[in-house]
Design a protein around this motif. Structure first.
Motif, PDB file in Angstrom:
ATOM      1  N   ALA A 157       0.842  -1.200   0.000  1.00 56.38           N
ATOM      2  CA  ALA A 157       0.000   0.000   0.000  1.00 56.38           C
ATOM      3  C   ALA A 157       0.879   1.253   0.000  1.00 56.38           C
ATOM      4  N   HIS A 158       1.933   1.249   0.784  1.00 55.37           N
ATOM      5  CA  HIS A 158       2.797   2.434   0.905  1.00 55.37           C
ATOM      6  C   HIS A 158       3.506   2.755  -0.413  1.00 55.37           C
ATOM      7  N   PHE A 159       4.067   1.728  -1.050  1.00 52.29           N
ATOM      8  CA  PHE A 159       4.848   1.977  -2.273  1.00 52.29           C
ATOM      9  C   PHE A 159       4.005   1.879  -3.554  1.00 52.29           C
ATOM     10  N   GLY A 160       2.729   1.526  -3.418  1.00 53.57           N
ATOM     11  CA  GLY A 160       1.862   1.382  -4.597  1.00 53.57           C
ATOM     12  C   GLY A 160       2.245   0.159  -5.423  1.00 53.57           C
ATOM     13  N   PHE A 161       2.687  -0.889  -4.733  1.00 53.13           N
ATOM     14  CA  PHE A 161       3.104  -2.119  -5.412  1.00 53.13           C
ATOM     15  C   PHE A 161       1.988  -3.166  -5.378  1.00 53.13           C
ATOM     16  N   ALA A 162       2.074  -4.141  -6.273  1.00 58.60           N
ATOM     17  CA  ALA A 162       1.140  -5.270  -6.245  1.00 58.60           C
ATOM     18  C   ALA A 162       1.587  -6.234  -5.151  1.00 58.60           C
ATOM     19  N   HIS A 163       0.640  -7.004  -4.610  1.00 54.51           N
ATOM     20  CA  HIS A 163       0.982  -7.941  -3.529  1.00 54.51           C
ATOM     21  C   HIS A 163       0.448  -9.334  -3.837  1.00 54.51           C
ATOM     22  N   LEU A 164       1.291 -10.335  -3.613  1.00 52.72           N
ATOM     23  CA  LEU A 164       0.830 -11.723  -3.723  1.00 52.72           C
ATOM     24  C   LEU A 164       1.163 -12.476  -2.436  1.00 52.72           C
ATOM     25  N   ASP A 165       0.095 -12.948  -1.782  1.00 55.71           N
ATOM     26  CA  ASP A 165       0.240 -13.794  -0.595  1.00 55.71           C
ATOM     27  C   ASP A 165       0.356 -15.221  -1.121  1.00 55.71           C
ATOM     28  N   THR A 166       1.590 -15.723  -1.238  1.00 52.68           N
ATOM     29  CA  THR A 166       1.773 -17.037  -1.880  1.00 52.68           C
ATOM     30  C   THR A 166       1.283 -18.178  -0.983  1.00 52.68           C
ATOM     31  N   GLY A 167       1.215 -17.928   0.340  1.00 53.12           N
ATOM     32  CA  GLY A 167       0.676 -18.952   1.240  1.00 53.12           C
ATOM     33  C   GLY A 167      -0.782 -19.255   0.885  1.00 53.12           C
ATOM     34  N   ALA A 168      -1.498 -18.219   0.393  1.00 58.51           N
ATOM     35  CA  ALA A 168      -2.913 -18.416   0.041  1.00 58.51           C
ATOM     36  C   ALA A 168      -3.053 -19.450  -1.085  1.00 58.51           C
ATOM     37  N   LEU A 169      -2.048 -19.520  -1.960  1.00 55.90           N
ATOM     38  CA  LEU A 169      -2.102 -20.496  -3.057  1.00 55.90           C
ATOM     39  C   LEU A 169      -2.057 -21.918  -2.483  1.00 55.90           C
ATOM     40  N   TYR A 170      -1.127 -22.124  -1.529  1.00 56.19           N
ATOM     41  CA  TYR A 170      -1.006 -23.456  -0.918  1.00 56.19           C
ATOM     42  C   TYR A 170      -2.224 -23.772  -0.053  1.00 56.19           C
ATOM     43  N   ARG A 171      -2.746 -22.748   0.636  1.00 57.45           N
ATOM     44  CA  ARG A 171      -3.956 -22.959   1.435  1.00 57.45           C
ATOM     45  C   ARG A 171      -5.129 -23.351   0.526  1.00 57.45           C
ATOM     46  N   ALA A 172      -5.227 -22.689  -0.627  1.00 53.25           N
ATOM     47  CA  ALA A 172      -6.329 -22.986  -1.556  1.00 53.25           C
ATOM     48  C   ALA A 172      -6.228 -24.422  -2.067  1.00 53.25           C
ATOM     49  N   VAL A 173      -5.007 -24.864  -2.313  1.00 50.67           N
ATOM     50  CA  VAL A 173      -4.831 -26.255  -2.773  1.00 50.67           C
ATOM     51  C   VAL A 173      -5.230 -27.221  -1.646  1.00 50.67           C
ATOM     52  N   GLY A 174      -4.755 -26.932  -0.430  1.00 52.26           N
ATOM     53  CA  GLY A 174      -5.086 -27.798   0.711  1.00 52.26           C
ATOM     54  C   GLY A 174      -6.580 -27.867   0.938  1.00 52.26           C
TER      55      GLY A 174
END
Ligand code: DC
Length: 223
Positions: free
Chosen positions: A25-42
């Motif tokens: 949010a501060h730098f105006g960058f995109a964010h990817l929570d990669t743990g969410a990918l593994y959680r979604a698979v689980g």
């Protein structure tokens, strides 16, 4: 111009998710929570009545991951967390999610679909495997006890029944599984800065990380 990459790694509940969101949010960058990918698979494996340690079932779930699953509130449940660290040990799952993460880091898609000038990825192997050339790598840690207290609060705020001793046990089990797996184990990159958040609040953690990023940006402009 390649996006500026911030790689945040560390164990469960060390505070890297909150830090990643604040930095993005501060730098105006995109964010990817990669743990969410593994959680979604689980979670997908559990919902299909399968066993998260079943390599064939988990790999298939990773290959067919529906983007809508990434918004499922159940991703944050203790059951999804436990399943995620089991599927994360399966090479076929990691392979299926590798390309997605690499593409995200290379294109940094913002909320409106347009590319951002930078990207923040948080996970376990971002600085070592996914983005080994990231100019900023921070390994966020905290004692298991501090992390268990935070996770307990988070679970209780979501209305889940949880007891401290059990949460601590889960955290230790996940640490051991994440660090011991053969494929892309959780570990700090040699050139990562270590940030211990045990005795810091989120504002202090954010300030320290922000300084690291700003210093790196200045150094890059100079060179
Ligand atoms: O950060 P988290 O607790 O949401 O991550 C869930 C699980 O996913 C964690 O136990 C390990 C795994 N994971 C991984 O192996 N590699 C990543 N880059 C991110 C998460």
């Amino acid at each position: 111009m390649k996006p500026f990459v911030i790689a945040l790694d560390g164990p469960a509940a060390a505070g890297k998710g909150t830090l990643a969101k604040r930095l993005a949010a501060h730098f105006g960058f995109a964010h990817l929570d990669t743990g969410a990918l593994y959680r979604a698979v689980g979670l997908a494996v559990l919902k299909a009545g399968g066993d998260p340690t079943d390599a064939a079932a988990a790999t298939k779930a990773a290959q067919n991951l529906a983007p809508a699953t990434l918004r499922d509130p159940a991703l944050r449940s203790a059951a999804a967390g436990d399943a995620s660290s089991k599927v994360a040990a399966i090479p076929g799952v990691r392979q299926a999610l590798f390309d997605f993460q690499r593409r995200f880091a290379a294109t940094a898609p913002g909320p409106d679909g347009r590319p951002c000038s930078g990207v923040v990825l948080d996970g376990r192997d971002i600085g070592t495997v996914i983005c080994p050339d990231a100019p900023v790598k921070i390994f966020v840690t905290a004692t298991p006890e501090a992390r268990a207290q935070r996770r307990l609060k988070e679970l209780q705020e979501r209305g889940e029944t949880a007891i401290y001793a059990r949460v601590l046990e889960d955290i230790r089990a996940r640490d051991a599984r994440d660090a011991a797996r053969a494929d892309a184990p959780m570990k700090a990159a040699d050139d990562a800065v270590h940030l211990d958040t045990s005795d810091l609040d989120i504002d202090q953690v954010f300030e320290r990380a922000k300084e690291i990023v700003e210093r790196t940006i200045v150094d890059q402009r100079r060179s």
